[in-house]
Design a protein around this motif. Structure first.
Motif, PDB file in Angstrom:
ATOM      1  N   SER A 189       0.875  -1.169   0.000  1.00  0.00           N
ATOM      2  CA  SER A 189       0.000   0.000   0.000  1.00  0.00           C
ATOM      3  C   SER A 189       0.911   1.216   0.000  1.00  0.00           C
ATOM      4  CB  SER A 189      -0.884   0.001   1.243  1.00  0.00           C
ATOM      5  OG  SER A 189      -1.620   1.195   1.317  1.00  0.00           O
ATOM      6  N   ASN A 238      -4.207   6.694  -2.464  1.00  0.00           N
ATOM      7  CA  ASN A 238      -3.726   5.391  -2.023  1.00  0.00           C
ATOM      8  C   ASN A 238      -3.628   4.479  -3.240  1.00  0.00           C
ATOM      9  OD1 ASN A 238      -2.963   3.266  -0.307  1.00  0.00           O
ATOM     10  ND2 ASN A 238      -5.050   2.526  -0.232  1.00  0.00           N
ATOM     11  N   THR A 276      -2.579   0.496  -4.331  1.00  0.00           N
ATOM     12  CA  THR A 276      -2.222  -0.856  -3.928  1.00  0.00           C
ATOM     13  C   THR A 276      -1.601  -1.537  -5.136  1.00  0.00           C
ATOM     14  OG1 THR A 276      -4.078  -0.921  -2.386  1.00  0.00           O
ATOM     15  CG2 THR A 276      -3.068  -3.018  -2.959  1.00  0.00           C
TER      16      THR A 276
END
Length: 149
Positions: free
Chosen positions: A75, A113, A115
């Protein structure tokens, strides 16, 4: 590393390891990074005897290197600015990592964010080192390992 049926492995906090084992890991890191060319140079640099190095070298390795060739998920919190994600992806590509998935959330308060999942089979460096380098990429606010297969 040669293993018998009775071989057991443990995750151990580095702080409790004897100095000779810690220095063996340092020697291996110096050799792997190319910072030194020979074992002789590396053991001199960390003040370790060659015999101690040879005693431990096949029995100790960093956790991330022991599971090399696996899929890791991280992450990453990045600044919402052009090129940040691209720089992280370029870093992984330069080290021969193979991106499997990318999922980027909508930026909130100029931070997004991301991932990422990537495979490490052909990587030139360990995952721990890759994460350190990725954390220094301009615009990366935070990076955390969230899992591996």
């Amino acid at each position: 590393m040669e293993q018998s049926k009775d071989t057991q492995f443990y995750l151990v906090d580095e702080r409790i390891l004897p100095e000779a084992i810690k220095k063996t890991i340092q020697v291996k890191n110096l050799l792997n990074s190319g910072e030194v060319k020979t074992i002789h140079q590396a053991v001199q640099m960390v003040n370790l005897s060659r015999s101690a190095y040879y005693k431990y070298k096949d029995r100790v390795e960093p956790f991330y290197e022991a599971i090399q060739g696996r899929v890791f998920s991280v992450s990453i919190m990045i600044s919402h600015e052009a090129g940040v994600l691209s720089r992280v992806l370029q870093l992984i590509a330069r080290e021969n990592g193979s991106i499997i998935t990318i999922n980027q959330g909508i930026p909130l308060q100029d931070v997004a964010n991301v991932t990422l999942s990537f495979e490490t089979r052909h990587m030139k460096i360990g995952v721990e080192e890759l994460l350190k380098r990725a954390g220094r990429v301009k615009g990366v606010k935070d990076i955390r390992l969230i899992g591996h297969e």
